[in-house]
Design a protein around this motif. Structure first.
Motif, PDB file in Angstrom:
ATOM      1  N   ASN A 202     -14.680  26.243  -4.047  1.00  0.00           N
ATOM      2  CA  ASN A 202     -14.346  26.794  -5.349  1.00  0.00           C
ATOM      3  C   ASN A 202     -12.826  26.931  -5.466  1.00  0.00           C
ATOM      4  OD1 ASN A 202     -17.021  27.705  -6.722  1.00  0.00           O
ATOM      5  ND2 ASN A 202     -17.203  28.374  -4.587  1.00  0.00           N
ATOM      6  N   ALA A 203     -12.273  26.433  -6.521  1.00  0.00           N
ATOM      7  CA  ALA A 203     -10.836  26.582  -6.769  1.00  0.00           C
ATOM      8  C   ALA A 203     -10.575  27.891  -7.482  1.00  0.00           C
ATOM      9  CB  ALA A 203     -10.341  25.408  -7.611  1.00  0.00           C
ATOM     10  N   PRO A 204      -9.394  28.463  -7.285  1.00  0.00           N
ATOM     11  CA  PRO A 204      -9.032  29.653  -8.064  1.00  0.00           C
ATOM     12  C   PRO A 204      -9.073  29.326  -9.549  1.00  0.00           C
ATOM     13  CG  PRO A 204      -7.496  29.291  -6.269  1.00  0.00           C
ATOM     14  CD  PRO A 204      -8.330  28.057  -6.362  1.00  0.00           C
ATOM     15  N   VAL A 205      -9.327  30.330 -10.375  1.00  0.00           N
ATOM     16  CA  VAL A 205      -9.374  30.166 -11.825  1.00  0.00           C
ATOM     17  C   VAL A 205      -8.517  31.257 -12.460  1.00  0.00           C
ATOM     18  CG1 VAL A 205     -10.820  30.120 -13.881  1.00  0.00           C
ATOM     19  CG2 VAL A 205     -11.685  29.167 -11.722  1.00  0.00           C
ATOM     20  N   PHE A 206      -7.492  30.821 -13.212  1.00  0.00           N
ATOM     21  CA  PHE A 206      -6.661  31.794 -13.938  1.00  0.00           C
ATOM     22  C   PHE A 206      -7.479  32.457 -15.024  1.00  0.00           C
ATOM     23  CE2 PHE A 206      -2.942  29.574 -12.145  1.00  0.00           C
ATOM     24  CZ  PHE A 206      -2.158  30.667 -11.798  1.00  0.00           C
ATOM     25  N   SER A 207      -7.120  33.667 -15.317  1.00  0.00           N
ATOM     26  CA  SER A 207      -7.810  34.388 -16.384  1.00  0.00           C
ATOM     27  C   SER A 207      -7.476  33.839 -17.752  1.00  0.00           C
ATOM     28  CB  SER A 207      -7.475  35.884 -16.312  1.00  0.00           C
ATOM     29  OG  SER A 207      -6.076  36.078 -16.465  1.00  0.00           O
ATOM     30  N   SER A 208      -6.366  33.099 -17.858  1.00  0.00           N
ATOM     31  CA  SER A 208      -5.980  32.498 -19.130  1.00  0.00           C
ATOM     32  C   SER A 208      -5.284  31.180 -18.858  1.00  0.00           C
ATOM     33  CB  SER A 208      -5.074  33.442 -19.921  1.00  0.00           C
ATOM     34  OG  SER A 208      -4.659  32.838 -21.138  1.00  0.00           O
ATOM     35  N   ASP A 209      -5.449  30.260 -19.788  1.00  0.00           N
ATOM     36  CA  ASP A 209      -4.740  28.988 -19.629  1.00  0.00           C
ATOM     37  C   ASP A 209      -3.247  29.126 -19.892  1.00  0.00           C
ATOM     38  OD1 ASP A 209      -7.138  27.781 -19.056  1.00  0.00           O
ATOM     39  OD2 ASP A 209      -7.521  27.201 -21.131  1.00  0.00           O
ATOM     40  N   THR A 210      -2.876  30.093 -20.748  1.00  0.00           N
ATOM     41  CA  THR A 210      -1.460  30.288 -21.123  1.00  0.00           C
ATOM     42  C   THR A 210      -1.136  31.771 -21.091  1.00  0.00           C
ATOM     43  OG1 THR A 210      -1.566  28.351 -22.563  1.00  0.00           O
ATOM     44  CG2 THR A 210       0.282  29.878 -22.894  1.00  0.00           C
ATOM     45  N   TYR A 211      -0.018  32.078 -20.474  1.00  0.00           N
ATOM     46  CA  TYR A 211       0.516  33.431 -20.486  1.00  0.00           C
ATOM     47  C   TYR A 211       1.856  33.385 -21.247  1.00  0.00           C
ATOM     48  CZ  TYR A 211      -2.835  34.370 -16.754  1.00  0.00           C
ATOM     49  OH  TYR A 211      -3.959  34.513 -16.014  1.00  0.00           O
ATOM     50  N   SER A 212       2.081  34.302 -22.198  1.00  0.00           N
ATOM     51  CA  SER A 212       3.344  34.288 -22.978  1.00  0.00           C
ATOM     52  C   SER A 212       3.897  35.688 -23.130  1.00  0.00           C
ATOM     53  CB  SER A 212       3.101  33.652 -24.340  1.00  0.00           C
ATOM     54  OG  SER A 212       2.185  34.414 -25.090  1.00  0.00           O
ATOM     55  N   LYS A 213       5.189  35.766 -23.318  1.00  0.00           N
ATOM     56  CA  LYS A 213       5.866  37.059 -23.440  1.00  0.00           C
ATOM     57  C   LYS A 213       7.163  36.847 -24.224  1.00  0.00           C
ATOM     58  CE  LYS A 213       6.688  41.440 -22.349  1.00  0.00           C
ATOM     59  NZ  LYS A 213       5.839  42.559 -22.763  1.00  0.00           N
ATOM     60  N   SER A 214       7.474  37.744 -25.164  1.00  0.00           N
ATOM     61  CA  SER A 214       8.747  37.747 -25.899  1.00  0.00           C
ATOM     62  C   SER A 214       9.510  39.005 -25.530  1.00  0.00           C
ATOM     63  CB  SER A 214       8.492  37.716 -27.409  1.00  0.00           C
ATOM     64  OG  SER A 214       7.847  36.524 -27.787  1.00  0.00           O
ATOM     65  N   ILE A 215      10.795  38.842 -25.165  1.00  0.00           N
ATOM     66  CA  ILE A 215      11.608  40.010 -24.781  1.00  0.00           C
ATOM     67  C   ILE A 215      12.961  39.926 -25.485  1.00  0.00           C
ATOM     68  CG2 ILE A 215      10.474  40.235 -22.546  1.00  0.00           C
ATOM     69  CD1 ILE A 215      12.957  39.010 -21.287  1.00  0.00           C
ATOM     70  N   LEU A 216      13.548  41.093 -25.762  1.00  0.00           N
ATOM     71  CA  LEU A 216      14.876  41.181 -26.352  1.00  0.00           C
ATOM     72  C   LEU A 216      15.892  41.222 -25.215  1.00  0.00           C
ATOM     73  CD1 LEU A 216      16.271  41.403 -29.110  1.00  0.00           C
ATOM     74  CD2 LEU A 216      16.169  43.886 -28.844  1.00  0.00           C
ATOM     75  N   VAL A 217      16.817  40.298 -25.242  1.00  0.00           N
ATOM     76  CA  VAL A 217      17.741  40.139 -24.119  1.00  0.00           C
ATOM     77  C   VAL A 217      18.494  41.418 -23.840  1.00  0.00           C
ATOM     78  CG1 VAL A 217      19.815  38.912 -23.345  1.00  0.00           C
ATOM     79  CG2 VAL A 217      17.949  37.675 -24.466  1.00  0.00           C
ATOM     80  N   LYS A 218      18.909  42.073 -24.909  1.00  0.00           N
ATOM     81  CA  LYS A 218      19.752  43.249 -24.698  1.00  0.00           C
ATOM     82  C   LYS A 218      18.995  44.392 -24.038  1.00  0.00           C
ATOM     83  CE  LYS A 218      18.951  45.323 -29.234  1.00  0.00           C
ATOM     84  NZ  LYS A 218      19.612  45.892 -30.443  1.00  0.00           N
ATOM     85  N   ASP A 219      17.669  44.376 -24.172  1.00  0.00           N
ATOM     86  CA  ASP A 219      16.872  45.454 -23.576  1.00  0.00           C
ATOM     87  C   ASP A 219      16.345  45.103 -22.187  1.00  0.00           C
ATOM     88  OD1 ASP A 219      17.240  46.957 -25.820  1.00  0.00           O
ATOM     89  OD2 ASP A 219      15.409  46.208 -26.785  1.00  0.00           O
ATOM     90  N   ALA A 220      16.507  43.859 -21.814  1.00  0.00           N
ATOM     91  CA  ALA A 220      15.915  43.426 -20.539  1.00  0.00           C
ATOM     92  C   ALA A 220      16.723  43.966 -19.371  1.00  0.00           C
ATOM     93  CB  ALA A 220      15.849  41.910 -20.482  1.00  0.00           C
ATOM     94  N   LYS A 221      15.978  44.279 -18.291  1.00  0.00           N
ATOM     95  CA  LYS A 221      16.604  44.765 -17.070  1.00  0.00           C
ATOM     96  C   LYS A 221      16.066  43.984 -15.890  1.00  0.00           C
ATOM     97  CE  LYS A 221      17.025  49.519 -18.754  1.00  0.00           C
ATOM     98  NZ  LYS A 221      16.638  50.932 -18.498  1.00  0.00           N
ATOM     99  N   VAL A 222      16.936  43.771 -14.959  1.00  0.00           N
ATOM    100  CA  VAL A 222      16.504  43.085 -13.740  1.00  0.00           C
ATOM    101  C   VAL A 222      15.421  43.914 -13.059  1.00  0.00           C
ATOM    102  CG1 VAL A 222      17.225  42.238 -11.486  1.00  0.00           C
ATOM    103  CG2 VAL A 222      18.718  41.933 -13.459  1.00  0.00           C
TER     104      VAL A 222
END
Length: 1013
Positions: free
Chosen positions: A498-518
């Motif tokens: 049995n191969a692993p199966v992702f819970s979703s075919d696509t994962y997406s995220k939008s972030i505001l650069v100025k608010d992002a932190k390492v």
């Protein structure tokens, strides 16, 4: 004689003139009266001399003359007697003269005439053996003659005329019967018998025989001959003098050659033809004891079965002795502790001895035969007794491997997988010791090769079932068959299929650069693998590295690794994530990761109120049920937003308001988590878009358990021990968590079987009480919330020898005894020396444990069998005898289990009286009535409940409409009843020696199961 006178008429012309009458002829005999004219006789006439006369008469008157003739007829009178004409005085007749033939004749005459001269003959004497013809006088033979009975007859013959009165005369006739040779000689004895010493000299007189012949003359002269000697010999042992009949010894006698001679002696007469008579002469030879007894064989070979009953005869030894009396005074001598011989030479097994081929398979006996008690002669024979095998030992399994494993995979009968080698031995020989090992359960998946190799013959999928408990049976080929049963646990090891199966075919995220932190976690990837062990351990990675984000190999977290100072404009980062398991070879799955880095404020464009949402929905909610609502902001009221579902479009939809709905009922067991990507598109030109992640969790609703078969079939023997496993039921609960904890139980309690609550293992309590026809029982599987489903267990009991079951009674409650079955078996084994297997435990009324009042005065019946070290079942009579003889020891051991107040009794029967059975029947009837009343009440309650819930559903829907709640939700009755259609298997477990294709017949049926509250 004639009348003396007769009138002669005459006429005279002149009556005055006298006339003279004159007799002219025969005047000497007749005269006439002158006056009267009467003609008269002068003398006596004799008819026999002359029967008529002519008499001449004359008449004259002196002048005239006339003549006349008178015819005189002389009438006869019977004055003469018949006279015989020279009758013979003696006549000789042979005794074989034919009846009806003439012997002689006589003739008589009578001088009279007419009837007076007519002669008739009669005969007197002769004893009725002769007749005379009354007219002819011919004498004939009327009956057969026998000279030896009467040799002469005196006859008186009468000749009689027919006159009145008649006259007769007689004559004598002697008949002499002459001899013919019609009698054979007759011996004076039948038979003759004599004894002669075997030492008698030749010429010794043996016997005188004598025969007489009733005939006469030469016909009666007898001569003697020996026509047959038995036993025959050359020359003959005996001779006979022809004239005297004296038998003489002609040869020496030998008792050893012949103890008796039978002579057939014939006597011949001198007649023609020769007639003979015979007699038998038995000559006994008197013995002198000089011969030793002789066995019919020097060696006797005898074969007997080892289960021969004590006292049974094996062989009869035949001994002969040529001396007088044979072996009648003889006896046998044999020294052996196992066998005994009687005075008739019959060898038998001693009444207190038993045979065991496995211990001794051959006996050699020396038997001595002695012909007389004192100074007897003897001989010896050898008797070899071969003990044949009977099937009195059950097969025994050799130690099994501690761990039995096989990899999952696709196996077929033509391409099986080897599991392990299983061996069994049997101390019997031939077919009794030839063993075949077969599967008793799971025969669809496993079978045996002839060499004892357990094979997998069907696809094994660890993810479906990882352990198989295979009941195997080793059966010999004897009659009746012996068997042994054990359980082999086969563990299915994992293969990385049995191969692993992702819970979703696509994962997406939008972030505001100025608010992002390492170090911020942007997304979490999730994949699952149905394998086990290292094959199910997953590592996450990107196909290509990125300087902006990092992916945690273990957790799947995507974290920001850059301060994004180099990002000066909106940027889409597209990555490919790989989930790889640790199997060999490894299997993997890929998913697309989209990260939007935004420079401008999210309010100047379109953005979701939350970067991710989490909603829950109960499983089995109806189509178009509301899951939740997302909202995107544009920062400008005139700008509107529309929404688009970018993943799982076949399961969920989103409308213009951002409301997410399920397109169909969901099943938690099918999929618990859905990761959705929802896109928001504003009305600006060009349009701005944003995405958010929506996690939807399907919440569990309690569903009824489901059995993997609608009907389970099994076969057991009637002597199956107490709590012997029959079949294991398997039900699955579509739910997860606490609701997956199933409890198995019987729908209706019974004393015949029970089921293990946690495992579904059905075991027998009393196999002997099932009866001949199949019995069906309902078993239910109940989850923690009380929802249950049922299946049918159909059990057929094969009959075994009922005389092997022993019943004892204990003055203990049944629930106490049932808990102590192991201790009872161990205690009785110590005393009896046999392995004890309890078959059933029941109360005095036949009730099971749960229905018995717990009183110390209760009486419980325990049925059991005893087996020796080979596994063979001991007969009940033997066990009872040992129980009686060791009663005190048994009681002492069982008191250690139950206490000093214990009372024990060996029963003659099952211990269930008719009254008890009637009581049980009454209880069953009463319970049935109560159950019917309860069902009627339950139906009424359910009807009310359904009406109320329908009304509540309408009210709830009205409230939701007033408060704008997402959509319809299932009423609580949906969790109370669950309707489903599922293919069910009929599983069949047979306990026999049939091929697997017959043992494991499986059919698939489609049924509907309605789980009740």
């Amino acid at each position: 004689m004639a009348d003396p006178s007769h009138l002669v008429d005459f006429l005279s012309i002149d009556p005055i003139v006298p006339v003279i009458l004159t007799v002219e002829t025969e005047a000497d005999k007749f005269s006439i009266n002158q006056a009267t004219g009467v003609l008269s006789t002068k003398v006596k006439l004799d008819f026999e001399e002359k029967s008529s006369y002519t008499v001449q008469l004359s008449i004259t008157d002196g002048t005239n003359r006339d003549d006349a003739s008178v015819e005189v007829e002389v009438l006869d009178i019977n004055d003469n007697s018949p006279v015989f004409e020279n009758p013979p005085a003696t006549v000789s007749v042979p005794e074989d003269h034919t009846v009806g033939d003439n012997v002689t004749s006589v003739t008589a005459t009578d001088a009279d005439a007419g009837f007076n001269g007519e002669v008739r003959y009669t005969l007197l004497g002769g004893a009725g053996r002769f007749n005379v013809d009354q007219e002819t006088g011919v004498i004939t033979l009327a009956d057969q003659l026998d000279r030896e009975t009467q040799d002469t007859y005196h006859l008186v013959i009468t000749a009689q005329d027919q006159g009145r009165p008649s006259r007769s005369t007689t004559t004598n006739l002697d008949i002499s019967v002459t001899d013919i040779n019609d009698n054979a000689p007759i011996f004076s004895k039948q038979p003759y018998e004599t004894t002669v010493s075997e030492h008698a000299e030749v010429g010794t007189d043996v016997e005188d025989v004598m025969a007489t012949d009733k005939d006469d003359g030469p016909n009666a002269v007898v001569t003697y001959h020996i026509v047959k000697q038995e036993p025959s010999s050359t020359p003959p042992v005996f001779s006979i003098e022809a004239e005297s009949g004296r038998i003489i010894l002609a040869e020496k006698l030998d008792y050893g050659k012949a103890k008796r001679y039978t002579l057939e002696v014939e006597g011949q007469d001198g007649g023609t033809p020769v007639l003979t008579g015979s007699t038998t002469v038995t000559v006994w030879v008197e013995d002198v004891n000089d011969k030793a007894p002789v066995f019919s064989k020097d060696q006797y070979d005898v074969s007997v079965y080892e289960n021969l009953a004590g006292g049974t005869a094996l062989v009869s030894l035949e001994v002969t002795d040529e001396d007088e009396g044979g072996f009648s005074k003889g006896h046998f001598i044999m020294d052996n502790s196992t066998f005994v011989i009687n005075s008739q030479g019959v060898i038998s097994l001693r009444s207190d001895a038993t045979l065991d081929r496995e211990t001794v398979d051959n006996y050699i006996l020396q038997v001595v035969a002695v012909d007389q008690p004192v100074d007897g002669l003897s001989s010896t024979a050898q008797v070899i007794i071969t003990v044949l095998d009977v099937n009195d030992n059950n097969p025994q399994f050799l130690p099994l491997p501690e761990t039995i494993e096989i990899q999952e995979g696709v196996y077929t009968p033509s391409s099986p997988g080897e599991v392990c080698q299983i061996s069994a031995t049997d101390t019997d020989v031939g077919d009794n010791g030839r063993i075949t090992i077969t599967t008793f359960s799971n025969s669809k998946f496993f079978s045996f090769r002839d060499d004892g190799t357990l094979l997998a013959i069907e696809e094994l999928d660890r993810e479906t079932q990882d352990v198989y408990d295979v009941v195997i049976i080793a059966m010999d080929h004897g009659m009746p068959q012996g068997n042994n049963i054990t359980t082999v646990r086969v563990s299915i090891t994992d293969v990385n299929d049995n191969a692993p199966v992702f819970s979703s075919d696509t994962y997406s995220k939008s972030i505001l650069v100025k608010d992002a932190k390492v170090g911020d976690v942007l997304l979490t990837l999730s994949a699952t693998d149905k394998d086990a062990g290292s094959n199910a351990v997953i590592s996450y990675s990107f196909s290509e590295g990125s300087s902006m984000v990092a992916l945690d190999a273990e957790t799947g977290d995507i974290t920001l690794t850059s301060d994004l100072s180099e990002v000066t404009e909106d940027k889409l980062l597209t990555l490919t994530a790989i989930a790889t398991d640790h199997g060999t070879p490894p299997e993997s799955d890929e998913a697309e990761v989209l990260i939007y880095f935004k420079i401008a404020s999210l309010t100047e464009t379109v953005s979701f109120e939350s970067s991710s949402y989490k909603f829950t929905i109960k499983e089995n909610e109806p189509e178009a049920s509301t899951v939740g609502k997302v909202k995107a902001l544009t920062g400008s009221p005139p700008v509107t937003v529309s929404y688009n579902m970018k993943s799982h479009e076949d399961v969920f939809s989103v409308d213009g308001e951002g409301t997410i709905k399920a397109l169909r009922p969901l099943d938690k067991e099918e999929e618990e988590w859905y990761i959705l990507t929802v896109e928001a598109i504003d009305t600006r030109t060009p349009a701005n878009t944003a995405e958010t992640t929506v996690k939807v969790q399907v919440e569990n609703v309690n569903e009824a358990p489901v059995f993997d078969a609608e009907i389970y079939k099994a076969e057991i023997f009637s002597i199956s021990p107490y709590k012997f496993p029959i079949v294991k039921l398997q039900a699955s609960d579509p739910d997860v968590g606490e609701s997956s904890e199933l409890q198995y139980s019987l729908l209706e309690s019974t004393t015949l079987l029970d089921v293990e609550a946690s495992t579904g293992q059905v075991y027998v309590l009393d196999a002997s009480s099932f009866g001949g026809s199949p019995s069906s029982f309902q078993v239910k599987a109940t989850d923690k919330h009380g929802l249950f489903t049922t299946t049918t267990v159909q059990i057929t009991v094969k009959e075994s020898a009922s005389d092997n079951v022993v019943v004892i009674s204990l003055n203990q409650p049944v629930f106490t005894v049932e808990k102590m079955t192991t201790e009872i078996e161990d205690s009785m084994k110590k005393v009896l020396g046999w392995t004890v297997k309890i078959l059933s435990v029941r109360a005095e009324g036949g009730n099971e444990m749960r229905t018995i009042p717990r009183e110390s005065t209760a009486k419980t019946y325990v049925s059991f069998i005893a087996m020796d070290s080979s596994g063979a079942v001991i007969q009940a009579t033997v066990v009872k005898e040992k129980m009686q003889s060791n009663h005190n020891d048994v009681k002492v051991e069982l008191e250690k289990v139950f206490g000093s107040s214990l009372e024990i009794k060996v029963e003659e029967s099952s211990g269930i009286s008719e009254d008890s059975q009637d009581s049980s029947d009454a209880v069953v009837i009463a319970l049935s009535v109560l159950l019917a009343i309860s069902i009627v009440g339950l139906i009424a309650l359910l009807t009310v409940y359904l009406v109320r819930m329908k009304k509540m559903k309408k009210d709830t829907e009205s409230d939701r409409e007033r408060f704008n709640v997402g959509g319809p939700k299932a009423s609580s009755i949906g969790s109370a009843f669950h309707f489903h259609s599922k293919k069910q298997e009929v599983k069949e477990v047979k306990f026999n020696n049939m091929p697997d294709s017959e043992n494991d017949s499986e059919t698939v049926r489609t049924g509907h199961n309605i789980s009740s509250l």
